[in-house]
Design a protein around this motif. Structure first.
Motif, PDB file in Angstrom:
ATOM      1  N   VAL A  36       0.846  -1.187   0.000  1.00  0.00           N
ATOM      2  CA  VAL A  36       0.000   0.000   0.000  1.00  0.00           C
ATOM      3  C   VAL A  36       0.885   1.241   0.000  1.00  0.00           C
ATOM      4  O   VAL A  36       2.052   1.189   0.383  1.00  0.00           O
ATOM      5  N   ALA A  37       0.320   2.345  -0.412  1.00  0.00           N
ATOM      6  CA  ALA A  37       1.062   3.604  -0.414  1.00  0.00           C
ATOM      7  C   ALA A  37       1.060   4.198   0.986  1.00  0.00           C
ATOM      8  O   ALA A  37       0.069   4.113   1.709  1.00  0.00           O
ATOM      9  N   GLY A  38       2.164   4.779   1.377  1.00  0.00           N
ATOM     10  CA  GLY A  38       2.234   5.452   2.665  1.00  0.00           C
ATOM     11  C   GLY A  38       2.598   4.507   3.796  1.00  0.00           C
ATOM     12  O   GLY A  38       2.928   3.350   3.589  1.00  0.00           O
ATOM     13  N   LYS A  39       2.516   5.022   5.003  1.00  0.00           N
ATOM     14  CA  LYS A  39       2.863   4.265   6.205  1.00  0.00           C
ATOM     15  C   LYS A  39       1.579   3.704   6.797  1.00  0.00           C
ATOM     16  O   LYS A  39       0.803   4.419   7.428  1.00  0.00           O
ATOM     17  N   VAL A  40       1.360   2.420   6.570  1.00  0.00           N
ATOM     18  CA  VAL A  40       0.129   1.761   6.983  1.00  0.00           C
ATOM     19  C   VAL A  40       0.480   0.485   7.743  1.00  0.00           C
ATOM     20  O   VAL A  40       1.366  -0.261   7.347  1.00  0.00           O
ATOM     21  N   LEU A  41      -0.219   0.255   8.841  1.00  0.00           N
ATOM     22  CA  LEU A  41      -0.069  -0.964   9.634  1.00  0.00           C
ATOM     23  C   LEU A  41      -1.256  -1.862   9.344  1.00  0.00           C
ATOM     24  O   LEU A  41      -2.404  -1.416   9.408  1.00  0.00           O
ATOM     25  N   ASP A  61      -3.515   3.855  10.002  1.00  0.00           N
ATOM     26  CA  ASP A  61      -2.649   4.848   9.373  1.00  0.00           C
ATOM     27  C   ASP A  61      -1.655   5.423  10.374  1.00  0.00           C
ATOM     28  O   ASP A  61      -2.009   5.694  11.532  1.00  0.00           O
ATOM     29  N   PHE A  62      -0.435   5.636   9.916  1.00  0.00           N
ATOM     30  CA  PHE A  62       0.623   6.203  10.747  1.00  0.00           C
ATOM     31  C   PHE A  62       0.237   7.603  11.215  1.00  0.00           C
ATOM     32  O   PHE A  62      -0.261   8.413  10.432  1.00  0.00           O
ATOM     33  N   VAL A  63       0.453   7.875  12.503  1.00  0.00           N
ATOM     34  CA  VAL A  63       0.174   9.192  13.062  1.00  0.00           C
ATOM     35  C   VAL A  63       1.471   9.889  13.422  1.00  0.00           C
ATOM     36  O   VAL A  63       1.721  11.016  12.999  1.00  0.00           O
ATOM     37  N   GLU A  64       2.321   9.225  14.225  1.00  0.00           N
ATOM     38  CA  GLU A  64       3.572   9.839  14.658  1.00  0.00           C
ATOM     39  C   GLU A  64       4.505   8.787  15.231  1.00  0.00           C
ATOM     40  O   GLU A  64       4.091   7.660  15.495  1.00  0.00           O
ATOM     41  N   SER A  65       5.748   9.193  15.422  1.00  0.00           N
ATOM     42  CA  SER A  65       6.705   8.355  16.136  1.00  0.00           C
ATOM     43  C   SER A  65       7.472   9.249  17.105  1.00  0.00           C
ATOM     44  O   SER A  65       7.568  10.457  16.906  1.00  0.00           O
ATOM     45  N   HIS A  66       7.968   8.631  18.170  1.00  0.00           N
ATOM     46  CA  HIS A  66       8.774   9.358  19.146  1.00  0.00           C
ATOM     47  C   HIS A  66       9.669   8.364  19.875  1.00  0.00           C
ATOM     48  O   HIS A  66       9.401   7.148  19.826  1.00  0.00           O
ATOM     49  N   PRO A  67      10.708   8.832  20.529  1.00  0.00           N
ATOM     50  CA  PRO A  67      11.569   7.902  21.253  1.00  0.00           C
ATOM     51  C   PRO A  67      10.756   7.082  22.267  1.00  0.00           C
ATOM     52  O   PRO A  67       9.888   7.633  22.943  1.00  0.00           O
ATOM     53  N   ALA A  68      11.025   5.803  22.352  1.00  0.00           N
ATOM     54  CA  ALA A  68      10.331   4.950  23.307  1.00  0.00           C
ATOM     55  C   ALA A  68      10.614   5.415  24.722  1.00  0.00           C
ATOM     56  O   ALA A  68      11.718   5.865  25.036  1.00  0.00           O
ATOM     57  N   GLY A  69       9.594   5.347  25.573  1.00  0.00           N
ATOM     58  CA  GLY A  69       9.761   5.744  26.970  1.00  0.00           C
ATOM     59  C   GLY A  69       9.494   7.211  27.231  1.00  0.00           C
ATOM     60  O   GLY A  69       9.575   7.660  28.359  1.00  0.00           O
ATOM     61  N   SER A  70       9.149   7.980  26.198  1.00  0.00           N
ATOM     62  CA  SER A  70       8.877   9.409  26.464  1.00  0.00           C
ATOM     63  C   SER A  70       7.426   9.737  26.237  1.00  0.00           C
ATOM     64  O   SER A  70       6.645   8.942  25.869  1.00  0.00           O
TER      65      SER A  70
END
Length: 70
Positions: A36-41, A61-70
Motif C-alpha cells: 500500500v502507499a504510505g505508512k500503513v499498519l 494509518d501512521f500518526v507519529e513516532s517518538h523515542p520509546a519511553g517518552s
C-alpha cells in the motif's frame, strides 16, 4: 474499533497508528493487501474471535513516532 490508537514499539522508538478499518474476512480469502502507499499498519487475526473460518483484518494509518519511553 475505527479511531482506536495502536502503538508499536521497537527498542528505541514508539510508532502510533490510528485504526482506519476493521473487517471480518473469511479464511478462504487468502489475500490481504500489504503493498500500500504510505505508512500503513495491517494486523490480521486467525481463529481468535469467531468460527475457525473467520479472521479480522485491522488497517491503521501512521500518526507519529517518538523515542520509546517518552
Amino acid at each position: 474499533a475505527v479511531g482506536d490508537v495502536v502503538t508499536v514499539y521497537s527498542s528505541a522508538t514508539a510508532y502510533t497508528y490510528s485504526v482506519r478499518s476493521v473487517a471480518k474476512e473469511s479464511i478462504t480469502n487468502a489475500v490481504i493487501p500489504l503493498s500500500v502507499a504510505g505508512k500503513v499498519l495491517t494486523l490480521s487475526t486467525c481463529d481468535s474471535f469467531g468460527a475457525k473460518t473467520d479472521r479480522f483484518v485491522v488497517v491503521a494509518d501512521f500518526v507519529e513516532s517518538h523515542p520509546a519511553g517518552s
